[in-house]
Design a protein around this motif. Structure first.
Motif, PDB file in Angstrom:
ATOM      1  N   ILE A 220       0.842  -1.197   0.000  1.00 20.42           N
ATOM      2  CA  ILE A 220       0.000   0.000   0.000  1.00 20.42           C
ATOM      3  C   ILE A 220       0.877   1.247   0.000  1.00 20.42           C
ATOM      4  N   HIS A 221       0.556   2.177  -0.895  1.00 21.75           N
ATOM      5  CA  HIS A 221       1.421   3.344  -1.083  1.00 21.75           C
ATOM      6  C   HIS A 221       0.645   4.536  -1.610  1.00 21.75           C
ATOM      7  N   PRO A 222       1.134   5.761  -1.368  1.00 20.35           N
ATOM      8  CA  PRO A 222       0.550   6.930  -2.006  1.00 20.35           C
ATOM      9  C   PRO A 222       0.806   6.879  -3.506  1.00 20.35           C
TER      10      PRO A 222
ATOM     11  N   LYS B  51      -2.302  11.348  -7.976  1.00 22.61           N
ATOM     12  CA  LYS B  51      -2.010  12.757  -7.699  1.00 22.61           C
ATOM     13  C   LYS B  51      -1.328  12.966  -6.354  1.00 22.61           C
ATOM     14  N   THR B  52      -1.586  12.075  -5.400  1.00 20.66           N
ATOM     15  CA  THR B  52      -0.945  12.226  -4.089  1.00 20.66           C
ATOM     16  C   THR B  52       0.560  12.052  -4.193  1.00 20.66           C
ATOM     17  N   ALA B  53       1.009  11.035  -4.924  1.00 25.04           N
ATOM     18  CA  ALA B  53       2.451  10.819  -5.103  1.00 25.04           C
ATOM     19  C   ALA B  53       3.071  11.997  -5.847  1.00 25.04           C
ATOM     20  N   LEU B  54       2.383  12.499  -6.857  1.00 27.40           N
ATOM     21  CA  LEU B  54       2.895  13.638  -7.612  1.00 27.40           C
ATOM     22  C   LEU B  54       2.963  14.893  -6.744  1.00 27.40           C
ATOM     23  N   SER B  55       1.986  15.058  -5.869  1.00 28.55           N
ATOM     24  CA  SER B  55       1.977  16.208  -4.967  1.00 28.55           C
ATOM     25  C   SER B  55       3.128  16.141  -3.975  1.00 28.55           C
ATOM     26  N   ILE B  56       3.399  14.966  -3.429  1.00 25.04           N
ATOM     27  CA  ILE B  56       4.502  14.801  -2.484  1.00 25.04           C
ATOM     28  C   ILE B  56       5.825  15.184  -3.141  1.00 25.04           C
TER      29      ILE B  56
ATOM     30  N   VAL C  77       7.248  -2.384  -9.049  1.00 22.07           N
ATOM     31  CA  VAL C  77       7.824  -1.708 -10.205  1.00 22.07           C
ATOM     32  C   VAL C  77       7.390  -0.243 -10.227  1.00 22.07           C
ATOM     33  N   GLY C  78       8.350   0.645 -10.507  1.00 20.69           N
ATOM     34  CA  GLY C  78       8.013   2.054 -10.627  1.00 20.69           C
ATOM     35  C   GLY C  78       7.816   2.754  -9.304  1.00 20.69           C
ATOM     36  N   MET C  79       8.437   2.235  -8.241  1.00 21.24           N
ATOM     37  CA  MET C  79       8.347   2.850  -6.926  1.00 21.24           C
ATOM     38  C   MET C  79       9.641   3.594  -6.603  1.00 21.24           C
TER      39      MET C  79
ATOM     40  N   LYS D 242       7.807   4.550   0.561  1.00 22.58           N
ATOM     41  CA  LYS D 242       7.669   4.120  -0.817  1.00 22.58           C
ATOM     42  C   LYS D 242       6.437   4.777  -1.426  1.00 22.58           C
ATOM     43  N   ILE D 243       6.648   5.498  -2.525  1.00 19.73           N
ATOM     44  CA  ILE D 243       5.539   6.110  -3.245  1.00 19.73           C
ATOM     45  C   ILE D 243       5.731   5.856  -4.745  1.00 19.73           C
ATOM     46  N   SER D 244       4.712   6.148  -5.506  1.00 19.57           N
ATOM     47  CA  SER D 244       4.809   5.961  -6.961  1.00 19.57           C
ATOM     48  C   SER D 244       5.739   6.995  -7.572  1.00 19.57           C
TER      49      SER D 244
END
Length: 261
Positions: free
Chosen positions: A78-80, A83-88, A137-139, A151-153
């Protein structure tokens, strides 16, 4: 006996960084019995925030500290995301994006613990489970408050997650605007994500928006190695059909009536 208790609690308090949740399952693995933890709560060294979860006295936590515990203590993916990952990462400052609404992703068999769902984090949690991308993948790791890494996207995975939610839970034109801002994606890593993605809609829409945005990295993608499936896909009614990608998109998107960044 009184000498050993503070020593053991001090050891416990040092096992995890400040600002994170301490889960009962993880504490049990570290050798802390339910009886001992009950004594710590009675002594107000620990405070329960729900069944199976505690925080340290005077500790300030938010949803990110809880997600850290899901990842590091419970081994969940489970990860942000979206848009949440992009905002971080400071990638969507140009959008009217409220950080009071959070987008989390996990694999199809993962559920948020009851304590996470019931606790008031001060934000609206939108949690999506799927298997359209592999969990690992992609984290990327991002540092938060110098206390812990989360770990976020990555940007490429995050926009793919946005497209996965579109159009039902994510505005298509906003996806276009986000894509326009992603001018430095890594072609090889993006290629890997697209090849592993199982959603034909997402892959077609990603390639269409990337090409339309005129990104330099797009020409380094090997589209022939990306399975785009067969048949047509329609995202909206009364849209415009894009023959190259067999995709029906909003008219304003194809006419490029959305302002460039």
């Amino acid at each position: 006996m009184s000498t050993n208790k503070p020593s053991k609690i001090n050891k416990l308090l040092g096992l995890q960084p400040p600002g994170v949740v301490l889960t009962s399952n993880w504490l049990s693995e570290q050798g802390y019995s339910p009886e001992l933890l009950r004594k710590y709560r009675n002594s107000q060294w620990l405070f329960s925030i729900g069944t199976g979860a505690m925080i340290r006295a005077n500790d300030q936590i938010d949803y990110l500290g809880a997600i850290y515990s899901l990842q590091q203590q419970l081994n969940l993916s489970i990860h942000p995301g979206a848009k949440t990952a992009l905002s971080i990462q400071g990638r969507i400052h140009f959008l009217d994006f409220s950080e009071k609404e959070i987008y989390l992703f996990g694999n199809a068999k993962e559920s948020l613990p009851v304590w996470f769902v019931n606790y008031d984090w001060g934000v609206k949690i939108n949690y999506y489970t799927s298997s359209f991308l592999p969990a690992d993948v992609g984290m990327i790791l991002t540092e938060k408050k110098e206390n812990f890494d989360l770990k976020i996207s990555s940007p490429a995975r995050a926009i793919i997650e946005c497209l996965f939610l579109a159009p039902q839970s994510q505005d298509l034109m906003e996806c276009f605007q986000i894509m326009q801002g992603l001018n430095n994606l890594h072609p090889q890593k993006t290629q890997q994500l697209l090849e592993l993605c199982t959603s034909v809609k997402v892959k077609r829409l990603f390639l269409y928006l990337a090409e339309k945005s005129g990104h330099a990295w797009f020409k380094y993608l090997n589209v022939e190695n990306i399975d785009l499936g067969k048949g047509n896909r329609s995202l909206v009614k009364n849209g415009i059909y894009i023959k190259k990608y067999k995709l029906t998109v909003p008219r304003e998107m194809e006419k490029n009536e959305y302002p460039d960044l």
